[in-house]
Design a protein around this motif. Structure first.
Motif, PDB file in Angstrom:
ATOM      1  N   ARG A 137       8.266 -21.465   0.509  1.00  0.00           N
ATOM      2  CA  ARG A 137       6.916 -21.513   1.049  1.00  0.00           C
ATOM      3  C   ARG A 137       6.981 -21.650   2.563  1.00  0.00           C
ATOM      4  O   ARG A 137       7.920 -22.265   3.087  1.00  0.00           O
ATOM      5  CB  ARG A 137       6.133 -22.674   0.446  1.00  0.00           C
ATOM      6  CG  ARG A 137       5.726 -22.414  -0.993  1.00  0.00           C
ATOM      7  CD  ARG A 137       5.087 -23.641  -1.636  1.00  0.00           C
ATOM      8  NE  ARG A 137       3.973 -24.158  -0.868  1.00  0.00           N
ATOM      9  CZ  ARG A 137       2.750 -23.639  -0.866  1.00  0.00           C
ATOM     10  NH1 ARG A 137       2.499 -22.557  -1.594  1.00  0.00           N
ATOM     11  NH2 ARG A 137       1.791 -24.160  -0.152  1.00  0.00           N
ATOM     12  N   PRO A 138       6.026 -21.085   3.304  1.00  0.00           N
ATOM     13  CA  PRO A 138       6.079 -21.173   4.766  1.00  0.00           C
ATOM     14  C   PRO A 138       6.121 -22.614   5.246  1.00  0.00           C
ATOM     15  O   PRO A 138       5.392 -23.477   4.760  1.00  0.00           O
ATOM     16  CB  PRO A 138       4.775 -20.483   5.204  1.00  0.00           C
ATOM     17  CG  PRO A 138       4.414 -19.587   4.075  1.00  0.00           C
ATOM     18  CD  PRO A 138       4.873 -20.297   2.831  1.00  0.00           C
ATOM     19  N   ASN A 139       7.019 -22.873   6.209  1.00  0.00           N
ATOM     20  CA  ASN A 139       7.110 -24.194   6.826  1.00  0.00           C
ATOM     21  C   ASN A 139       6.041 -24.324   7.904  1.00  0.00           C
ATOM     22  O   ASN A 139       5.893 -23.444   8.756  1.00  0.00           O
ATOM     23  CB  ASN A 139       8.505 -24.370   7.428  1.00  0.00           C
ATOM     24  CG  ASN A 139       8.687 -25.741   8.055  1.00  0.00           C
ATOM     25  OD1 ASN A 139       8.229 -25.988   9.163  1.00  0.00           O
ATOM     26  ND2 ASN A 139       9.374 -26.619   7.336  1.00  0.00           N
TER      27      ASN A 139
ATOM     28  N   SER B   3       8.732 -16.776   9.646  1.00  0.00           N
ATOM     29  CA  SER B   3       8.040 -17.902   9.004  1.00  0.00           C
ATOM     30  C   SER B   3       7.743 -17.618   7.531  1.00  0.00           C
ATOM     31  O   SER B   3       7.442 -18.529   6.759  1.00  0.00           O
ATOM     32  CB  SER B   3       6.732 -18.215   9.745  1.00  0.00           C
ATOM     33  OG  SER B   3       5.800 -17.153   9.610  1.00  0.00           O
ATOM     34  N   ILE B   4       7.827 -16.337   7.138  1.00  0.00           N
ATOM     35  CA  ILE B   4       7.629 -15.936   5.748  1.00  0.00           C
ATOM     36  C   ILE B   4       8.989 -15.617   5.149  1.00  0.00           C
ATOM     37  O   ILE B   4       9.827 -14.978   5.786  1.00  0.00           O
ATOM     38  CB  ILE B   4       6.713 -14.697   5.655  1.00  0.00           C
ATOM     39  CG1 ILE B   4       5.383 -14.955   6.354  1.00  0.00           C
ATOM     40  CG2 ILE B   4       6.493 -14.312   4.203  1.00  0.00           C
ATOM     41  CD1 ILE B   4       4.564 -16.063   5.751  1.00  0.00           C
ATOM     42  N   SER B   5       9.244 -16.051   3.914  1.00  0.00           N
ATOM     43  CA  SER B   5      10.548 -15.814   3.293  1.00  0.00           C
ATOM     44  C   SER B   5      10.805 -14.323   3.145  1.00  0.00           C
ATOM     45  O   SER B   5       9.880 -13.519   2.963  1.00  0.00           O
ATOM     46  CB  SER B   5      10.638 -16.501   1.936  1.00  0.00           C
ATOM     47  OG  SER B   5       9.870 -15.815   0.975  1.00  0.00           O
TER      48      SER B   5
ATOM     49  N   SER C  30       5.270 -28.258   1.093  1.00  0.00           N
ATOM     50  CA  SER C  30       5.980 -27.055   0.686  1.00  0.00           C
ATOM     51  C   SER C  30       6.286 -27.017  -0.800  1.00  0.00           C
ATOM     52  O   SER C  30       6.913 -26.071  -1.277  1.00  0.00           O
ATOM     53  CB  SER C  30       7.304 -26.940   1.474  1.00  0.00           C
ATOM     54  OG  SER C  30       7.050 -26.902   2.859  1.00  0.00           O
TER      55      SER C  30
ATOM     56  N   ASP D 297       7.228 -23.939  11.479  1.00  0.00           N
ATOM     57  CA  ASP D 297       7.548 -22.556  11.834  1.00  0.00           C
ATOM     58  C   ASP D 297       6.280 -21.759  12.124  1.00  0.00           C
ATOM     59  O   ASP D 297       6.240 -20.941  13.052  1.00  0.00           O
ATOM     60  CB  ASP D 297       8.326 -21.882  10.696  1.00  0.00           C
ATOM     61  CG  ASP D 297       9.725 -22.444  10.540  1.00  0.00           C
ATOM     62  OD1 ASP D 297      10.212 -23.082  11.498  1.00  0.00           O
ATOM     63  OD2 ASP D 297      10.323 -22.264   9.451  1.00  0.00           O
ATOM     64  N   VAL D 298       5.248 -21.993  11.320  1.00  0.00           N
ATOM     65  CA  VAL D 298       3.974 -21.312  11.549  1.00  0.00           C
ATOM     66  C   VAL D 298       3.394 -21.718  12.894  1.00  0.00           C
ATOM     67  O   VAL D 298       2.910 -20.877  13.673  1.00  0.00           O
ATOM     68  CB  VAL D 298       2.984 -21.627  10.404  1.00  0.00           C
ATOM     69  CG1 VAL D 298       1.607 -21.056  10.718  1.00  0.00           C
ATOM     70  CG2 VAL D 298       3.499 -21.075   9.085  1.00  0.00           C
TER      71      VAL D 298
END
Length: 630
Positions: free
Chosen positions: A264-266, A299-301, A570, A269-270
């Protein structure tokens, strides 16, 4: 000071949207809203019809075209494919790669992370694999075709989702989640059976190279840059090794996908990506643009990025080409007459239509009767019956295994007729079941009663559990109307005191409020440290500042353990908790917030304090009392 990159539009007024509950969306509206899934399913149908027409106009021309050889190589090193093999062995590897990505995601952060959520679709999928195979074998005993039972084991996910969008019942969100989770397990079973049952001329030595390549795929995640070309190179090596081993090369796509990281986006990071975007806005140049783009992408897996990148190609190109190359069955009188008396055709039809229905619906009904697993409001037996009927659409993998497991041309034609007939019958049966299901739930009654009773172990409750009055609010932390409603509820609480319990549930309108979903998940993370209502008040106090840095700042101000808070943000459990409320809201046709339920009945009209109190007194006059789920 730059303006925060937060777009807040005006959400619909809850007092002016009631008319939307009085009509069913038109087919055109549903078509526009479904996007890729539905369009992909329609392209599959179109390609199938083209293949059938082509094969019946000129079967020789159809066969000769797909038997055209394509040679790729240098010197003595070359690959010789027919166009048919190129589609089935190479392009379908991309399809199975996207299937593997979805499997990886569901087990890492999706519906299959929790036992209570996973048990129902997993058990239904297992029985949906086994029962059709048994029925097929019973129909084909003594014919020498018993080994082709793999034709009936799998459901076509693309057709399933597209058909559900077209003919599904009102508020089908929870059924869709169930069917997608089931399809993931179904795909795992089908892929395993292809590898174990339909692999010939096995040579284990190339798999050593494949294993080394897969190890390289796993460790590629740790490279600081240039991961794309490395993944692509290793993927080609692994695919070639599978091809040389005799194991069907499409399974290389699954093996690679299962090693691609997903998360899931951190929030940090976002936030970093947003900071770089602001910097680029202030000083637009190539360096800042590249840094902002890279940061947003990272930021996206990579799992989700690959699904997004390859999904359209699979839906609009790969699967239609597969149908075009494999669905070309002649439907002349002799072939149809042969199919009518063919055990394999009837075995395919009965296995897919009857076997899938009995396996999926029967096992789910037993689990529901025994109260095993989490079904959720809206996933009723009639909805399950319609979904189980849709599972009889086997199409893609069914045709795929016909090509692998049925060597005789006449038997292949009969099997393909059975697959096509099963697709039509399953679609018609599901349509009838869904129409009956909707007819049993009149539109004017939909959503007037709270579908999930208040549960002290689950819900966020303010006030006494024994209070005679109960207000359940479905709301959104970025909604101005919800902020106004919060003040009204406080007034009601001051007036009634211990006689009122107030319950908050999530219904973020992501179409209007881009930060609302993140805020809802943050409040759930705070609730794990006992600070839900404190976090709720902090969110309402400043609705226009709900970026990741604002959320973390509020958590720190409330004295939360930040490491634990970020980990919970997350976690799939927090996301699932919010999604559950959203699916409940969909089941009750909640399309504006706040929406109140007073003692279990939907409140229609103004939501100022006096109106809410009068509504509660009216329920007292009619004998309606607040109840909670033990």
């Amino acid at each position: 000071m730059t303006t925060p990159l937060t777009l807040i539009q005006r959400s619909p007024d809850p007092e002016s949207v009631g008319q939307s509950r009085d009509r069913r969306p038109s087919i055109a509206e549903r078509f526009r809203s479904m996007g890729r899934s539905r369009i992909g399913a329609l392209l599959l149908v179109a390609a199938t019809l083209v293949a059938i027409v082509w094969a019946n106009i000129s079967f020789t021309g159809y066969e000769q075209f797909w038997d055209t050889h394509l040679i790729i190589g240098v010197g003595d090193l070359h690959l010789d494919f027919t166009l048919h093999a190129l589609v089935n062995d190479a392009l379908m590897a991309i399809f199975f790669f996207t299937v593997g990505l979805e499997v990886r995601r569901e087990f890492a952060i999706g519906e299959l992370t929790s036992w209570s959520r996973a048990v129902v679709p997993v058990v239904a999928a297992v029985f949906g694999l086994a029962v059709p195979a048994v029925i097929f074998v019973l129909f084909t005993l003594g014919t020498g075709m018993e080994h082709a039972w793999g034709v009936v084991i799998s459901t076509d996910t693309a057709f399933l989702v597209g058909a559900l969008a077209l003919i599904g019942p009102r508020a089908s969100g929870r059924l869709r989640v169930f069917l997608l989770a089931l399809a993931v397990v179904d795909d795992i079973g089908a892929l395993s059976i292809i590898a174990l049952v339909y692999t010939e001329n096995f040579n284990p030595y190339p798999l050593i190279i494949a294993a080394i390549g897969l190890v390289g795929v796993y460790f590629t995640r740790y490279l600081r840059g240039g991961r794309g070309p490395v993944y692509a190179t290793l993927a080609i090596i692994v695919w070639l090794a599978f091809l040389a081993s005799g194991v069907h090369p499409t399974l290389a796509g699954v093996a690679i996908a299962l090693l691609v990281p997903v998360y899931r986006p951190n929030r940090r990071d976002v936030e970093h990506a947003l900071d770089l975007a602001r910097t680029f806005r202030q000083s637009p140049n190539t360096e800042y643009a590249r840094a902002a783009a890279n940061s947003l992408r990272e930021s996206i897996s990579i799992n989700e990025r690959l699904q997004s990148a390859w999904g359209p190609y699979v839906a609009y190109v790969v699967l239609p080409l597969f149908a075009l190359a494999n669905a070309g069955v002649r439907l002349d009188g002799d072939i149809l007459a042969g199919a009518l008396v063919s055990p394999i055709a009837w075995g395919v039809l009965a296995g897919l239509v009857v076997g899938k229905f009995v396996g999926v619906f029967g096992s789910a009904a037993v689990l529901r009767l025994l109260k095993i697993g989490d079904f959720g409001p809206g996933l009723t037996l009639d909805r399950l019956a319609g979904g189980a009927a849709l599972c009889g659409i086997g199409f893609t993998i069914s045709l795929f295994i016909v090509d692998l497991g049925v060597p005789d041309e006449a038997a292949q034609n009969a099997a393909r007729v059975g697959v096509l007939a099963a697709t039509i019958v399953a679609f018609v049966v599901a349509t009838i079941v869904f129409r009956i299901s909707d007819a049993r739930r009149p539109k004017d009654e939909a959503g007037l009663t709270l579908v999930r009773p208040v549960d002290p172990a689950r819900d966020h409750i303010f006030g006494s559990l024994d209070a005679p009055y109960e207000i359940v609010e479905y709301g959104d932390f970025q909604c101005g109307f919800c902020l106004k409603a919060t003040g009204s509820v406080f007034e009601v609480q001051r007036e009634l005191g211990d006689r009122l319990r107030y319950v908050w549930r999530h219904a973020p309108l992501t179409r209007y409020h881009p930060n609302a979903l993140a805020a809802a998940e943050a409040s759930e993370a705070a609730s794990r440290q006992g600070k839900f209502f404190e976090f709720e008040r902090a969110l309402f106090a400043d609705q226009e500042h709900q970026l990741p840095s604002d959320i973390l700042r509020r958590a720190e101000e409330l004295g939360l353990d930040l490491d634990r808070f970020e980990a919970d943000l997350s976690s799939p459990e927090v996301a699932a908790r919010v999604r559950d409320d959203m699916l409940d809201a969909e089941a009750m046709d909640i399309n504006a917030v706040p929406t109140f339920f007073i003692n279990g009945r939907r409140h229609v009209g103004p939501y100022d304090a006096q109106s809410l109190i009068r509504a509660m007194q009216a329920t007292e006059d009619t004998g309606t009392a607040a109840t909670t789920q033990p």
